[in-house]
Design a protein around this motif. Structure first.
Motif, PDB file in Angstrom:
ATOM      1  N   LEU A   1      63.690  -9.692  70.301  1.00  0.00           N
ATOM      2  CA  LEU A   1      62.773  -9.928  68.822  1.00  0.00           C
ATOM      3  C   LEU A   1      62.575  -8.878  68.130  1.00  0.00           C
ATOM      4  O   LEU A   1      62.617  -8.800  66.274  1.00  0.00           O
TER       5      LEU A   1
ATOM      6  N   TYR B   1      61.241 -16.847  64.453  1.00  0.00           N
ATOM      7  CA  TYR B   1      62.738 -15.721  65.237  1.00  0.00           C
ATOM      8  C   TYR B   1      63.580 -15.757  64.005  1.00  0.00           C
ATOM      9  O   TYR B   1      63.709 -14.970  63.362  1.00  0.00           O
TER      10      TYR B   1
ATOM     11  N   PHE C   1      71.710 -12.893  72.324  1.00  0.00           N
ATOM     12  CA  PHE C   1      70.669 -14.177  71.306  1.00  0.00           C
ATOM     13  C   PHE C   1      70.379 -14.820  72.587  1.00  0.00           C
ATOM     14  O   PHE C   1      68.494 -14.504  73.061  1.00  0.00           O
TER      15      PHE C   1
ATOM     16  N   MET D   1      66.942  -8.003  66.864  1.00  0.00           N
ATOM     17  CA  MET D   1      66.923  -8.944  66.431  1.00  0.00           C
ATOM     18  C   MET D   1      68.236  -8.429  64.902  1.00  0.00           C
ATOM     19  O   MET D   1      68.773  -9.673  64.566  1.00  0.00           O
TER      20      MET D   1
END
Length: 1086
Positions: free
Chosen positions: A193, A422, A383, A197
């Motif tokens: 995260l 997310y 991911f 990300m």
């Protein structure tokens, strides 16, 4: 007056007596009653007819005095004082509770405690009254068979129950928020995260990043729905993913996935700790505070960290939960800190690419810009591990207050919250940060430059970054979230929180799953890790093992190779959870009733397929390694066949398939090409006649049905529990010996009636026996001739029902059950105590050791077929020969012949049986020789005709012998021998009056009449002659298969028929007498 006194005295000694049982644990003063009352039991006795009158005298309600067998109370008891007076006691008040429904009858009302499998998980186990207690006669002790419901608590269950009682009151249990939601969110919110990300958004753009998140969330959501369905289909114990999969798909899948899932969690501890250590070492490197070098510093920090985490875990689940809450607060603060900072764009941050929310940046970052050979699937593979961790709550299912409610709510809500987070971070980062930035304040836009990027509209020119070398922006700076945040160090704290919380969750999950796996004893030798300690049954040994595995991988400090395998291990678990729901729904078992209704079997199947696809997308070679490991463990567990029965959907589906195929078979007419010998074998106990069992198994294994029929002629009909336990032992023995057969006992008053029951009732649809197989009565001359009458009539009954017939004769006999110590039906744990209470469970009509009824047991001091005695007296010479003979078909047969005497056409069964035998490896070295009858003047013609027939049947043979001298008169001494044989069984009606002869024949129908002898003289001579020819041609054969002579029912006495069979088969190698039902079982048409 004396009568009255005697009545009074009797009543004072023996009264109507009721022992009642309280709903709660009653105070026990009598040790003899404690065990019964603790099980919710009671006794009612009637030893004095006057007791009922006494009950009425003390003023009991009418329903109590007239229905004493249905009395039951919460707290009221009637008892005799020994002085002739009956007293009533009430522990609560002076009112009666006897009229309360469910408490004034022996029959019990529905109660959840009746349905518990053991005391350990929830509360005390209770037993409802058995059917015998409600139905049997009152003079029968309803408790003589043990537990009322026919179940025996195992030692493991009793130990678990004791442990549960000791732990009551201090066990720490978690609700759905702290136990599931918090753990799942902490595990899903990982370092991805904060440090990956933004890079994913830069590569894939906002649109495809949302697609990646939604794809990953789709997989986890389907898995979450499947997990919820399994978790709500009954009480869930500790073990998490292993427990859910093993109880659904069985120990094979559960055992294989449980081991790799526990290992994956153990290695995941190292992964998360190394991630934490790398961040710490980077910070130390920034301030030049390295202890040695970067690699060793990672090892040092990682080791110290995992020791700290181990201490928290060993301290107990309560401390671990508190640590998780602290980490959650920090993580939430870091996420909130980022979103607050995204609205606080400052001038000093703009050169580094952060401009706040801008439409131009959003539009530019909406599409993908893959660089450095990255693709959609490669970015997705990076991911997806961030979306795992949805089983963090389920893995501690044993520590949840209500797993059925907590797992669905917590897991699905965690997936929703983290998914939204997310997506929010992706949109936010893509809307306020450009892909590339130089970080130079002087890179402002000049009029001479032709610039079209979003930064240009905001006054900055980062076009130089197209040549490479820029360090800021979504594509270049992994710490860009720290730049955006309102307080940068809090993002670092969030990274620490994410890594440590995930490591802590994995450190707890691995031992819990591994402990559940070890408790089930799937893998021998791992039981040492099943032991738990403390009020929460903590797997301390599992913690130490997980610590050692994690520490080993931390010291390696190179996890790039192992990381994809670990991700695939988790995905394999998800795939099997989804497949479990599909499989259980497909099996359509009545036991599949999840209270969570928002699932669909086809969606679950799609989820399982998606998980497998994602495995290969992430890393194809890691996916192959994972599948090979799962397959190897599956094969191992399948081979070991653990002794567990969890009512898996695999069992349900097997039943469904078997039922469907059986029904399909009923709509298919029999065809000669599909004929299979389906044998009902009168073995008695399966181990009583090993030679008969092994020989029949040789030609029915994987070809036809084999049923071991057992006619039990009993003095006392056994209880259902006794019968079912014995049936289970016999079937287990067959399975242990890898004999593919069913055991079918019947209870009857005679052998003939019992066999009739078997002939008519055994089988289902097309899966019904068509051939009766039994042993020859070697000692028939020493027993009661009524037994011979029964034996021969049994053969007639089989022919009447269109059965084929096979009789095996060994010269030393077949039955070994009378030899002590030969029975292996009972394992050492199952041997019943040998005492004066031994019950005769089987008797025979004759003393014949080779009869087809149960072996004769005339006293309890003798060994019944299911009891082993410690004393093993020396075997007699005949018994030694019998034992050797009984094992001859178990070993591989050497080179030799199977001689087939196909004298009469019975449809081909006489030829089919030896052909099937030669297809087995044990008989592969034996060649078939065929003997047929023929005329002397056309022997060559008959041989050619038979050779043509056999070749069309595609049956290999080594030789064909045509016997032209079958009808030649037998030798004189053999005829004399036969005459001596039948002499004791002749009626000799010419030597007595006609009335007396008829009366004797009616009393003894087996006797041979003179007319009968004269009428069948030629057939008698044929049997004698055939025996001579058999000795001449087949004395060295491994096996003789011969067409069995028939005797017309009602015309040939049983004694004469038995003499024919005796004469034909005596003094020969192993002999099979075969007679088909005269329906073709062979064909040469395609």
């Amino acid at each position: 007056m004396s009568g009255k006194n005697s009545r009074t005295g009797a009543s004072s000694e023996s009264r109507f007596h009721v022992d009642v049982v309280n709903e709660g644990p009653p105070p026990c003063t009598d040790g003899s009653r404690t065990s019964e009352e603790s099980k919710g039991r009671f006794r009612v006795g009637f030893t004095d007819p006057g007791a009922l009158d006494s009950a009425a005298d003390i003023g009991l309600p009418p329903d109590m005095s007239h229905e004493p067998d249905s009395m039951r109370s919460d707290s009221v008891s009637l008892h005799s004082t020994g002085t002739g007076q009956t007293q009533m006691s009430d522990t609560h008040s002076n009112t009666y509770y006897m009229r309360t429904f469910g408490h004034n009858t022996i029959d019990a009302v529905p109660n959840i405690d009746f349905y518990r499998q053991t005391e350990a998980p929830l509360a005390e186990k209770m037993s409802r009254p058995s059917l015998a207690e409600l139905h049997d006669e009152l003079d029968k002790d309803p408790f003589e068979d043990g537990m009322a419901n026919g179940e025996e608590t195992s030692a493991a269950e009793e130990a678990a129950a004791r442990a549960a009682k000791e732990a009551k009151g201090g066990t720490v249990k978690f609700g759905w928020v702290k136990g599931v939601l918090v753990r799942c969110m902490l595990n899903i919110w990982g370092v991805m995260l904060f440090i990956r990300m933004s890079w994913i958004v830069g590569q894939a753009g906002i649109g495809l990043t949302i697609g990646i998140i939604l794809m990953a969330t789709l997989v986890t959501t389907i898995t979450g729905l499947s997990t919820s369905a399994i978790a709500t289909n009954g009480f869930v114990r500790g073990g998490g993913a292993y427990y859910l999969i093993s109880r659904s798909l069985g120990p094979e899948f559960g055992g294989s996935i449980g081991l790799i899932f526990a290992f994956a969690n153990a290695v995941a501890v190292a992964m998360y700790v190394v991630g934490f250590a790398e961040t710490v070492v980077e910070m130390l490197n920034d301030v030049d505070a390295l202890m040695t070098d970067e690699l060793n510093d990672i090892r040092i920090v990682g080791t110290l960290t995992v020791i700290l985490l181990l201490g928290i875990s060993v301290a107990g689940m309560e401390w671990e939960a508190k640590a998780q809450m602290v980490l959650l607060v920090i993580l939430l603060g870091a996420i909130g800190n980022y979103f607050i900072g995204s609205f606080m764009a400052t001038e000093d941050k703009k050169p580094k690419g952060f401009f706040g929310y801008q439409t131009a940046i959003f539009v530019e970052n909406l599409g993908p810009d893959f660089r450095e050979d990255e693709t959609f699937f490669s970015v997705f593979a990076i991911f997806f591990p961030a979306a795992t961790g949805i089983l963090a709550g389920a893995n501690i299912s044993g520590d949840l207050m209500d797993p059925q409610s907590a797992i669905p709510k917590g897991t699905l809500l965690a997936i929703l919250i983290t998914g939204i987070t997310y997506v929010g971070v992706a949109i936010s980062a893509g809307s306020c940060i450009v892909r590339d930035a130089t970080g130079d304040l002087n890179d402002t836009l000049s009029d001479t430059v032709n610039c079209t990027d979003a930064a240009c509209t905001l006054g900055y020119d980062f076009s130089i970054c197209k040549e490479g070398g820029c360090q800021y922006g979504l594509m270049n700076d992994f710490q860009v979230m720290s730049l955006v945040s309102a307080f940068g160090p809090l993002i670092t704290a969030g990274i620490f929180s994410a890594t440590l919380s995930s490591a802590l969750a994995s450190l707890v999950s691995a031992p819990k799953v591994f402990q559940a796996l070890c408790k089930d004893n799937i893998y021998p030798g791992l039981g040492v890790f099943a032991k738990g300690y403390g009020k929460n049954n903590e797997p301390l040994r599992g913690y130490v093992l997980t610590f050692c595995i994690g520490l080993a991988f931390i010291l390696i400090a190179e996890l790039n190779i192992i990381a994809p395998i670990i991700s695939n291990f988790f995905l394999a678990s998800y795939a099997l959870i989804n497949f479990s729901v599909f499989h259980a729904s497909l099996a359509n078992s009545p036991g599949w009733r999840p209270s969570f209704k928002y699932y669909n079997m086809w969606v679950s199947l799609a989820g399982a397929i998606l998980c497998c696809v994602v495995m290969f997308v992430i890393n194809w070679w890691a996916a192959l390694v994972t599948l090979l490991i799962v397959l190897a463990l599956y094969i191992y567990v399948s081979y070991k066949k653990p002794d567990v029965n969890w009512g898996s959907s695999t069992q349900a589906l097997i039943y469904n398939q078997a039922l469907t195929q059986c029904l399909n078979l009923t709509g298919v007419e029999d065809h000669v090409k599909n004929f299979r010998p389906q044998c009902l074998v009168l073995t008695g106990y399966p181990n009583s006649r090993p030679a008969l069992l092994q020989l029949v198994h040789s030609f029915t294994k994987n070809v036809g049905l084999m049923v071991c029929g057992h006619v039990r002629i009993v003095r006392r009909r056994p209880t259902v529990k006794e019968a079912s336990q014995e049936h289970a032992r016999c079937q287990r023995w067959l399975n242990k010996k890898r004999i593919k057969a069913f055991y079918a006992p019947v209870f009857s008053d005679s052998l003939r009636h019992g066999v009739q029951f078997l002939l008519q009732s055994v089988g289902l649809g097309r899966l019904r026996p068509n051939t009766l197989v039994l042993g020859f009565k070697n000692n028939w001359m020493d027993g009661d001739m009524n037994d011979v009458e029964t034996y021969i009539n049994t053969l007639h009954d089989a022919f009447d029902l269109q059965f084929g017939m096979v009789i095996l004769r060994l010269q030393d006999g077949l039955d070994v059950s009378h030899i002590q110590g030969q029975d292996e039906l009972l394992s050492s744990q199952e041997k019943p105590p040998v005492s004066g209470k031994d019950v005769v469970v089987a008797v025979s009509l004759a003393k014949d050791s080779d009869s087809d009824s149960c072996p004769s047991k005339t006293a309890s001091a003798q060994s019944s077929p299911l009891i082993i005695r410690d004393s093993k007296p020396a075997l007699s010479l005949s018994d030694q020969r019998l034992l050797e003979s009984s094992q001859q078909f178990k070993k591989k047969q050497g080179k030799g012949t199977i001689d087939v005497w196909w004298l009469f056409d019975d449809g081909g069964l006489t030829l089919l049986v030896p052909y099937l035998l030669t297809n087995r490896s044990k008989w592969a070295n034996c060649r078939i020789r065929v003997f047929i009858g023929g005329k002397i003047n056309r022997i060559d013609h008959d041989r050619r005709m038979m050779a043509t027939l056999l070749s069309r049947f595609r049956i290999d043979f080594s030789d064909i012998n045509v016997l032209g001298d079958i009808n030649t008169k037998p030798k004189k001494h053999n005829k004399l021998t036969f005459k001596e044989l039948i002499e004791p069984y002749r009626l000799k009606e010419d030597d007595m009056d006609q009335d007396e002869a008829e009366r004797l024949k009616a009393q003894q129908p087996w006797r041979i009449t003179d007319n009968e002898l004269e009428l069948y003289k030629a057939k008698t001579n044929r049997q004698i002659r055939l025996n001579e020819l058999l000795k001449e041609h087949s004395n060295n054969a491994k096996l003789i298969v011969m067409t069995m002579p028939l005797a017309r029912k009602g015309a040939v006495s049983s004694a004469l028929y038995m003499c024919w069979l005796e004469t034909l088969s005596k003094d020969l190698p192993p002999l099979l007498l075969v007679r088909g039902n005269h329906q073709s079982v062979l064909t040469f048409y395609s």
